[in-house]
Design an enzyme around this catalytic site. Structure first.
Site, PDB file in Angstrom:
ATOM      1  CB  CYS A   1     -61.447   5.455  10.431  1.00 28.72           C
ATOM      2  SG  CYS A   1     -59.823   6.499   9.609  1.00 28.72           S
TER       3      CYS A   1
ATOM      4  CG  ASP B   1      -1.610  -1.336   1.288  1.00 24.25           C
ATOM      5  OD1 ASP B   1      -2.175  -1.764   0.370  1.00 24.25           O
ATOM      6  OD2 ASP B   1      -2.739  -1.248   2.089  1.00 24.25           O
TER       7      ASP B   1
ATOM      8  CB  CYS C   1     -61.439   5.644   6.169  1.00 22.34           C
ATOM      9  SG  CYS C   1     -61.742   6.904   7.056  1.00 22.34           S
TER      10      CYS C   1
ATOM     11  CE  LYS D   1     -31.575 -10.814  -9.392  1.00 21.73           C
ATOM     12  NZ  LYS D   1     -30.887 -10.133  -7.733  1.00 21.73           N
TER      13      LYS D   1
ATOM     14  CG  LEU E   1     -32.908 -11.444 -14.634  1.00 17.86           C
ATOM     15  CD1 LEU E   1     -31.224 -12.233 -14.108  1.00 17.86           C
ATOM     16  CD2 LEU E   1     -32.125 -11.584 -16.869  1.00 17.86           C
TER      17      LEU E   1
ATOM     18  NE  ARG F   1     -33.936  -2.586 -14.574  1.00 17.47           N
ATOM     19  CZ  ARG F   1     -34.979  -3.024 -14.239  1.00 17.47           C
ATOM     20  NH1 ARG F   1     -35.897  -1.284 -13.944  1.00 17.47           N
ATOM     21  NH2 ARG F   1     -36.548  -3.493 -14.923  1.00 17.47           N
TER      22      ARG F   1
END
Length: 662
Positions: free
Chosen positions: A400, A31, A418, A113, A81, A134
């Site tokens: 609700c 390094d 509701c 994958k 896919l 994408r």
């Protein structure tokens, strides 16, 4: 040596060692030695900035911050896919493929994958010119500045073909790097990332490339987008990618036997956890490009590839309570409040129960021990009661839980609703949906900000968003000048969104993104859609009776019409731009391209044929409609003449679709 020549020499040397370290996992420098070499290059470029190029390895630290991510239209759709989860499902895919190809000896490539973020890299004459996400598969976002900071992505491809070349792959983080990143987030009192995929996605969308550069993202090349390549198979293409300097997934095998695919899947299931990166399954691809062309694609997925995924992670925990959540459409969803439990790398404390029929099917009660499941980004769900410990039956609420109004249920419907249009929970959900990325895409208008706006009574409907001022925002917690101005700019920019985005944002029942786009393309303006009779709506092929009625009723609601007029007054766009449709001149036609074309590559010609409704094939048969022959055409032209298939020159093909050669 001239400084320019020395800079070029050092650039090649640094790139060489980058390739050894990142792609071949075989560094030959320590390094410290690498850092010294890198420093020599950087110091020389600083001394002679006129010789510094954007493709230099020193320029991966990030450039100018991006104000927004511009849209990028993909040359070929980035498809998703189809998934399979069992040996039976993968055998069904194999049988369908063999039937279409009329052979069983086709070779398949099986590879891990990677659980990351899809990315497309476009090179011109071997030099990286653009990177895109994408997106929706047709249009992504320009993330070039950020992707340039990823150290194992080559900026130049030695020996690459002339012209456009698009390489696709996955941007990801190693698991250990996610741990380090989350530790740093905690120290800064910022949110942590749930998994490596979320971390990669968040890192790519940083507006400042320097922020992306600070995160150790990596890239695996895994597919071909567009351009001219010499390989005739996926494995050949991947080998070529390796010579260009791309990192390639190390988990890969080839076979002609589906039994071998299943065996590999079973063997790999436990060992995948030992990999440095997250893997959620395998991808199985038909190897030969000729066979891929024969198999073709569906509306969203290639028929020549399939994901063979591992079962979703599960965990066992206790149901502490069952709450009722109110969505933007008013539907009431039961949610299990759980004893927190780790699952798929995150702590799960809530899981959906979908509806009250599902509660009855499972027989779940408060106090039960249950099995939950979480697959990818999907909301966790309760899949089974492991042990019944609760005693009290869970009943739908009569009122609700948000506004207290009576709950309503259609006789033939599963859901409880509701129907109070002023219900606070619905308002919050509708406003968040309106501002969401796939709707009006108002960046910065998320949960926390929306809660403050509602608490201060600054917004009560969609149109109020466009009445927000600088002073309104400065009254909110953690808002200063720059943050307030950024949100106002994003609100202003949203006014120009096309009609399709606005229709989706309005939250009309049963109108999703695709339906909104179909309606916008058909009616062109909001007023034309608003005034359309029910019969016109029902005549839209992709819109069913239930959806048509919902749209018709929405535009006859006084409240909705009032909202539309207020949005009009705010200056929102009510029109849909015309698509540059190419027509369907080649609808039902199969074309084979052979020989060297003058104005385009074969791949570009095949894409053009598809654009005009045709289908491109790699082999000639009696079913072939046309063979387009360029210079030095060989066996395919000969076979076309033998079978009597019409042969076109490149110029004749272009005239057929109404174009002229450049």
């Amino acid at each position: 040596m001239h400084p320019k020549e020395e800079i070029e020499r050092l650039k090649k040397l640094v790139n060489y060692h980058n390739n050894l370290y990142y792609n071949l996992d075989n560094p030959i420098l320590s390094d410290t030695q690498y850092d010294e070499l890198y420093k020599q290059l950087k110091d020389l470029e600083d001394q002679y900035p006129q010789y510094r190029t954007k493709n230099s390895p020193t320029q991966r630290v990030g450039g100018k911050a991006a104000a927004l991510f511009a849209p990028v239209k993909h040359a070929a759709a980035m498809m998703s896919l189809d998934n399979s989860y069992s040996p039976d499902e993968i055998r069904e895919w194999y049988d369908r493929t063999a039937k279409t190809l009329q052979r069983e000896d086709f070779e398949m490539v099986v590879e891990a994958k990677i659980d990351g973020v899809s990315c497309s890299l476009t090179y011109l004459d071997g030099k990286l010119i653009q990177a895109a996400s994408r997106g929706d598969g047709k249009t992504g976002e320009d993330i070039t500045a950020n992707v340039r900071t990823i150290k194992n992505i080559p900026h130049e491809l030695p020996g690459a073909p002339a012209g456009i070349l698009e390489i696709r792959g996955e941007v990801y983080l190693d698991k250990k790097d996610l741990e380090a990143l989350n530790a740093a987030q905690i120290l800064k009192a910022e949110n942590t990332f749930a998994n490596t995929r979320n971390a990669a996605a968040g890192s790519l969308r940083q507006k400042d490339p320097a922020a992306t550069a600070a995160r150790p993202l990596k890239f695996f090349a895994h597919s071909f987008g567009a351009g001219n390549i010499t390989a005739d198979s996926f494995s050949g293409f991947i080998d070529q990618c390796r010579t260009w300097g791309f990192s390639i997934c190390p988990v890969r095998t080839k076979t002609t036997l589906i039994s071998e695919v299943i065996r590999f899947y079973n063997q790999f299931e436990s060992s995948r956890h030992n990999l440095p990166f997250d893997v959620d399954g395998l991808v199985v691809k038909v190897n030969r490009f000729e066979y891929q062309r024969i198999l073709g694609v569906t509306a969203k997925s290639p028929r020549w590839a399939i994901a063979f995924k591992y079962p979703a992670p599960q965990a066992t925990t206790t149901v502490n309570n069952i709450l009722f959540s109110v969505g933007r459409s008013g539907i009431i969803t039961p949610v299990a409040e759980l004893e927190p439990v780790p699952c798929a790398g995150v702590i799960i404390s809530n899981a959906t129960l979908h509806n009250f029929d599902e509660i009855n099917r499972l027989g779940v009660r408060v106090g039960d021990t249950v099995i939950i499941e979480r697959a990818g980004e999907v909301i966790p769900k309760v899949v089974k009661v492991a042990e019944h410990k609760g005693t009290q039956e869970v009943l739908p609420p009569a009122e609700c839980p948000s506004c207290g109004d009576p709950v309503y249920k259609e006789q033939d419907e599963v859901g409880y609703y509701c129907i109070n249009p002023s219900c606070p929970a619905q308002l919050r959900a509708r406003l968040l949906h309106f501002a969401s990325r796939n709707a009006m895409d108002i960046d910065g208008l998320g949960d926390v900000v929306m809660d403050q706006l509602l608490e201060n009574k600054y917004v009560a409907d969609f149109a109020d968003i466009y009445g927000l001022t600088f002073l309104h925002l400065l009254n909110l917690e953690n808002f200063k000048d720059k943050k307030a101005q950024n949100l106002l700019d994003s609100i202003e920019a949203s006014k120009q969104k096309p009609l399709s985005k606005l229709l989706f944002a309005l939250g009309i029942a049963f109108v999703g993104e695709k339906t909104a786009e179909i309606l916008a393309d058909r009616f062109r303006t909001l007023d034309a859609l608003k005034d359309a009779p029910l019969t016109d709506l029902q005549s839209v092929r992709e819109v069913g009776e239930k959806v048509s009625q919902s749209i018709y009723d929405f535009f006859r609601s006084p409240r909705a019409l009032e909202q539309i007029e207020r949005l009009r007054a705010a200056g929102l766009n009510f029109t849909q731009p015309k698509k540059e449709l190419s027509g369907n001149i080649l609808d039902g036609k199969t074309l084979v391209f052979t020989g060297e074309l003058k104005t385009m590559t074969r791949t570009e010609a095949e894409l053009l044929a598809k654009e005009y409704g045709g289908k491109a094939s790699g082999s000639v048969s009696k079913k072939t409609s046309y063979v387009v022959a360029g210079e030095a055409a060989g066996s395919k032209l000969k076979k076309a003449n033998e079978l009597g298939v019409p042969v076109l020159t490149e110029e004749e093909f272009l005239r057929l679709i109404g174009k002229t050669a450049n």
